[in-house]
Design a protein around this motif. Structure first.
Motif, PDB file in Angstrom:
ATOM      1  N   UNK A 177     -26.900  22.664  13.947  1.00  0.00           N
ATOM      2  CA  UNK A 177     -26.755  21.844  12.731  1.00  0.00           C
ATOM      3  C   UNK A 177     -26.938  20.359  13.014  1.00  0.00           C
ATOM      4  N   UNK A 178     -27.780  20.031  13.980  1.00  0.00           N
ATOM      5  CA  UNK A 178     -28.120  18.636  14.249  1.00  0.00           C
ATOM      6  C   UNK A 178     -29.158  18.206  13.214  1.00  0.00           C
ATOM      7  N   UNK A 179     -28.937  17.114  12.490  1.00  0.00           N
ATOM      8  CA  UNK A 179     -29.801  16.798  11.345  1.00  0.00           C
ATOM      9  C   UNK A 179     -31.175  16.229  11.692  1.00  0.00           C
ATOM     10  N   UNK A 180     -31.309  15.565  12.863  1.00  0.00           N
ATOM     11  CA  UNK A 180     -32.561  14.876  13.167  1.00  0.00           C
ATOM     12  C   UNK A 180     -33.014  15.169  14.586  1.00  0.00           C
ATOM     13  N   UNK A 181     -34.305  15.460  14.729  1.00  0.00           N
ATOM     14  CA  UNK A 181     -34.915  15.643  16.045  1.00  0.00           C
ATOM     15  C   UNK A 181     -35.928  14.529  16.257  1.00  0.00           C
ATOM     16  N   UNK A 182     -35.876  13.888  17.410  1.00  0.00           N
ATOM     17  CA  UNK A 182     -36.828  12.835  17.761  1.00  0.00           C
ATOM     18  C   UNK A 182     -37.725  13.343  18.883  1.00  0.00           C
ATOM     19  N   UNK A 183     -39.021  13.357  18.637  1.00  0.00           N
ATOM     20  CA  UNK A 183     -39.995  13.745  19.655  1.00  0.00           C
ATOM     21  C   UNK A 183     -40.751  12.479  20.063  1.00  0.00           C
ATOM     22  N   UNK A 184     -40.598  12.004  21.292  1.00  0.00           N
ATOM     23  CA  UNK A 184     -41.245  10.753  21.721  1.00  0.00           C
ATOM     24  C   UNK A 184     -42.768  10.838  21.644  1.00  0.00           C
ATOM     25  N   UNK A 185     -43.452   9.684  21.724  1.00  0.00           N
ATOM     26  CA  UNK A 185     -44.915   9.686  21.624  1.00  0.00           C
ATOM     27  C   UNK A 185     -45.596  10.573  22.653  1.00  0.00           C
ATOM     28  N   UNK A 188     -42.735   7.824  17.273  1.00  0.00           N
ATOM     29  CA  UNK A 188     -42.007   9.079  17.464  1.00  0.00           C
ATOM     30  C   UNK A 188     -42.229   9.986  16.263  1.00  0.00           C
ATOM     31  N   UNK A 189     -42.172  11.289  16.486  1.00  0.00           N
ATOM     32  CA  UNK A 189     -42.081  12.241  15.377  1.00  0.00           C
ATOM     33  C   UNK A 189     -40.604  12.489  15.110  1.00  0.00           C
ATOM     34  N   UNK A 190     -40.164  12.196  13.902  1.00  0.00           N
ATOM     35  CA  UNK A 190     -38.791  12.521  13.524  1.00  0.00           C
ATOM     36  C   UNK A 190     -38.823  13.739  12.613  1.00  0.00           C
ATOM     37  N   UNK A 191     -38.170  14.789  13.042  1.00  0.00           N
ATOM     38  CA  UNK A 191     -38.108  16.022  12.257  1.00  0.00           C
ATOM     39  C   UNK A 191     -36.741  16.077  11.579  1.00  0.00           C
ATOM     40  N   UNK A 192     -36.748  16.099  10.253  1.00  0.00           N
ATOM     41  CA  UNK A 192     -35.514  16.144   9.478  1.00  0.00           C
ATOM     42  C   UNK A 192     -35.260  17.588   9.060  1.00  0.00           C
ATOM     43  N   UNK A 193     -34.138  18.117   9.517  1.00  0.00           N
ATOM     44  CA  UNK A 193     -33.862  19.521   9.212  1.00  0.00           C
ATOM     45  C   UNK A 193     -33.442  19.730   7.769  1.00  0.00           C
ATOM     46  N   UNK A 194     -32.886  18.682   7.163  1.00  0.00           N
ATOM     47  CA  UNK A 194     -32.591  18.753   5.731  1.00  0.00           C
ATOM     48  C   UNK A 194     -33.794  18.145   5.011  1.00  0.00           C
ATOM     49  N   UNK A 195     -34.786  18.966   4.717  1.00  0.00           N
ATOM     50  CA  UNK A 195     -36.049  18.469   4.165  1.00  0.00           C
ATOM     51  C   UNK A 195     -35.855  17.742   2.843  1.00  0.00           C
ATOM     52  N   UNK A 196     -34.793  18.084   2.099  1.00  0.00           N
ATOM     53  CA  UNK A 196     -34.609  17.473   0.783  1.00  0.00           C
ATOM     54  C   UNK A 196     -34.248  15.993   0.870  1.00  0.00           C
ATOM     55  N   UNK A 197     -33.739  15.556   2.051  1.00  0.00           N
ATOM     56  CA  UNK A 197     -33.376  14.150   2.194  1.00  0.00           C
ATOM     57  C   UNK A 197     -34.344  13.393   3.085  1.00  0.00           C
ATOM     58  N   UNK A 198     -35.431  14.033   3.489  1.00  0.00           N
ATOM     59  CA  UNK A 198     -36.383  13.397   4.395  1.00  0.00           C
ATOM     60  C   UNK A 198     -37.358  12.525   3.629  1.00  0.00           C
ATOM     61  N   UNK A 199     -37.909  11.489   4.290  1.00  0.00           N
ATOM     62  CA  UNK A 199     -38.925  10.646   3.643  1.00  0.00           C
ATOM     63  C   UNK A 199     -40.124  11.470   3.213  1.00  0.00           C
ATOM     64  N   UNK A 200     -40.706  11.115   2.099  1.00  0.00           N
ATOM     65  CA  UNK A 200     -41.907  11.792   1.627  1.00  0.00           C
ATOM     66  C   UNK A 200     -41.639  13.122   0.959  1.00  0.00           C
ATOM     67  N   UNK A 201     -40.358  13.431   0.701  1.00  0.00           N
ATOM     68  CA  UNK A 201     -40.042  14.722   0.084  1.00  0.00           C
ATOM     69  C   UNK A 201     -40.437  14.731  -1.388  1.00  0.00           C
TER      70      UNK A 201
END
Length: 688
Positions: free
Chosen positions: A461-469, A670-683
């Motif tokens: 249940x971690x809300x954000x994943x950061x994948x470096x360049x 970075x790629x930021x992956x938001x697990x709660x898609x409803x609150x992510x940018x561009x939703x």
């Protein structure tokens, strides 16, 4: 290009190169297969493949597995130990602990130096530093001559209570070098001048067995770089999160154990901080293992005692990293009860996963990702071709048929077990210490970290994943973010309210003089040197202690005692303000600041849901087989957002954005992956 800073990190499967141009701040990466028989060949191959002109390199930093691998494989040079009469078996008696408390039959691996190579000499120093029994120099010389005849090339001298008075160890060292001028001699008083003979003896023995191996490797690499035109010092990352020059490595080679692991943790902290997260969990998944670290309040946790193998402690400050056997090459297998397991056994670089077509036949995590379409058919920019048919054959033979599953179910189960293993490891370093993973971001890197990061985050249940360049070479980046660092300590046992402040100041001054000498020896100027004092404290009568930073003067000590109470409550959930506090040991961190790369933010020019570079079929538990967009990471500008399921391909890694999530490219690439898609940018609420 202008002057360059270069970092090379040697992993179990690949050797990674990270290059930064000092003028333009641009960077590029390279990746070559590791050469376990001689890691230097892979280092130089990576330099060649990256097209680096060593004469234009201003700084060359290196994270190496040479020391760690030597301790694991136990391929040591002829080594011996000399100790006080009656203490030959301290290394085997140990501290009486067990890795598994309930398994009375499991034996700890043998000491690094066999009993027949451990010799006794009559001498005795008391706990207070007074000579109880003088060193028998005739017997000491007889032992030295015996070691010479036996061909010992490195010796550990470990006398009782030498931390209180090193005179006998120093004289024993002189006698050994008189009889064996070419030998390497490590004395416990110079390596670790601390109480507890088992930890001190074992750390010194580890240092001794590594000295010829590590020094030889470092010297050869430094010479090779110099022949290529590099004029600076080779900086080698050590376990404490700093770096050392070859001159200091020759004295303290044991500090290079866990070198590359520390680099990944340092990079994780830098990336998380840059993204505005003070709390982060690093998931560094490579070809053989996964290293997990925790950044809490912007700081990495440091431990004073760690080990490559259980029962053989190395008592130097080290960034705390939990390593488990979960990597791209981890083998899927079925236990006698019919349950599917994953790792810790690994196909490694040789023979590698089945899909490598280099001799491996068993199913691995890489084979499962390939069979499910999450991986493409090449790695490392086309340097490694993958054969899906071999992956499917291995999965069918070793997992699907024995468990009566379809190929997709079998491959999905393999990945699910691997993700569960990593999630359990994250719980150990977070929830077990009272930290809630939901308050953290997950930084996923390593060659395979971005493949699994989002699924592990879902599990926790971690809300954000950061994948470096460049996730596959992030540990190499960490090598460029460290300073030269030395950690010194000495015993100082007094009650806090009975301290002679002049005596305490004198002890710190002695440490600072030694630290300054080391930094000057490594070319660090006075303006770039930073010295930080600390005191290990405990409640009187306790065994374990906590390190607390301290300034100078009586008031500084009072403030440090107050911080000790607070830190003790945070660590152990209780405090005793009325109990006497004992100073146990003083320490000093000596840091020589080195220049570090700075990466400016980029302008936002991206759009929502861009046209992918291609599409391919991939399988997810939520959707089954589905056609997913495959994006070329180099073609994704800052501000780009897109919904999962999607895949991002790049030279050094592959990122999986699973269904129900949304990704964005932030200003640091970075790629930021938001697990709660409803609150992510561009939703788009209609999509939801």
């Amino acid at each position: 290009m202008g002057a360059q800073r270069v970092a090379v990190d040697v992993g179990g499967t690949f050797t990674d190169v990270f290059v930064v141009d000092e003028d333009t701040k641009d960077f590029f990466v390279s990746k070559v297969p590791s050469t376990p028989d001689d890691p230097m060949r892979a280092v130089m191959a990576g330099v060649d493949r990256a097209g680096i002109d060593l004469s234009s390199v201003s700084l060359f930093s290196h994270g190496t597995t040479v020391a760690t691998n030597a301790l694991i494989t136990r391929r040591f040079p002829p080594a011996a130990m000399v100790t006080t009469t009656g203490f030959r078996d301290v290394l085997e008696i140990r501290d009486g602990t067990r890795d598994d408390l309930w398994d009375a039959y499991e034996d700890v691996t043998p000491p690094y130096i066999r009993r027949r190579d451990r010799f006794e000499v009559p001498e005795r120093i008391g706990y207070d530093g007074q000579v109880v029994t003088p060193l028998d120099e005739d017997e000491a010389r007889r032992v030295a001559r015996l070691l010479r005849r036996r061909g010992a090339t490195t010796v550990a001298v470990c006398f009782l209570n030498s931390y209180a008075n090193p005179a006998h160890e120093e004289r024993m060292r002189e006698i050994l070098l008189e009889e064996m001028p070419e030998a390497s001699v490590s004395t416990s008083a110079s390596i670790l001048p601390e109480i507890f003979e088992f930890e001190r003896f074992n750390t010194t023995v580890a240092n001794a067995v590594l000295a010829p191996l590590v020094s030889g490797y470092v010297d050869r690499l430094a010479d090779e770089l110099a022949d290529g035109g590099y004029e600076g010092d080779l900086l080698l990352l050590h376990s404490g999160g700093g770096s050392m020059t070859p001159r200091m490595v020759s004295q303290y080679p044991v500090r290079l154990a866990a070198s590359g692991i520390a680099a990944g943790a340092i990079a994780c902290r830098a990336i998380a901080t840059q993204c505005g997260f003070e709390n982060a969990i690093g998931l560094d998944m490579g070809g053989t293992s996964t290293d997990i670290c925790v950044v809490h309040g912007g700081e990495l946790r440091v431990t004073k005692e760690w080990q490559v193998e259980y029962g053989h402690p190395i008592t130097f400050p080290s960034i705390e990293v939990l390593t488990i056997g979960a990597g791209g090459g981890s083998l899927a297998w079925i236990d006698p009860a019919g349950s599917l397991r994953n790792g810790p056994q690994s196909a490694g670089a040789d023979p590698g996963p089945a899909c490598y077509a280099t001799g491996g036949t068993e199913a691995t995590n890489t084979d499962a990702n390939l069979a499910l379409g999450r991986l493409g058919t090449t790695l490392a920019g086309g340097a490694k071709a993958l054969e899906p048919e071999r992956a499917e054959r291995a999965l069918t033979e070793h997992v699907a048929e024995p468990l009566d599953m379809s190929l997709e179910e079998a491959a999905g189960a393999v990945l699910k077990v691997a993700n569960a293993n990593m999630s359990d490891a994250v719980r150990l370093v977070s929830i077990r210490r009272g930290l809630d993973p939901r308050d953290f971001a997950l930084v996923a890197f390593g060659g395979a970290g971005a493949l699994h990061g989002a699924e592990v985050a879902k599990e926790l249940s971690i809300p954000t994943v950061i994948v470096p360049p460049n996730p596959g070479v992030t540990s190499a980046l960490g090598c460029l973010l460290v300073d030269i660092r030395h950690d010194l300590s000495t015993m100082f046992s007094h009650h806090a309210d009975e301290i002679d402040h002049d005596e305490l100041e004198e002890a710190f001054t002695a440490l600072e003089a030694e630290a300054t000498e080391r930094l000057l020896h490594e070319g660090v100027t006075a303006e770039n040197a930073v010295l930080q004092r600390s005191i290990n404290m405990r409640y009187a009568g306790q065994w374990r202690s906590l390190a607390v930073e301290v300034g100078s003067g009586a008031e500084a000590l009072e403030e440090a005692v107050a911080r000790f109470h607070e830190q003790h409550e945070r660590e152990f959930v209780f405090r005793r303000d009325d109990a006497p506090v004992e100073l146990y040991q003083i320490g000093l961190s000596a840091v020589g600041r080195t220049p570090k790369p700075a990466f400016p933010p980029h302008e936002r020019t991206g759009t929502a849901d861009p046209e992918p570079a291609s599409r391919r079929r991939a399988w997810f538990e939520e959707t089954g087989w589905v056609e997913v967009p495959v994006h070329d990471r180099d073609a994704l500008p800052v501000g780009t957002t897109f919904a999962g399921p999607a895949i991002v391909d790049q030279f050094d890694s592959t990122t999986v954005v699973p269904p129900g999530t949304r990704a964005e490219i932030d200003e640091w690439l970075n790629i930021r992956i938001h697990l709660d898609a409803s609150s992510a940018p561009g939703h788009d609420s209609k999509e939801a």
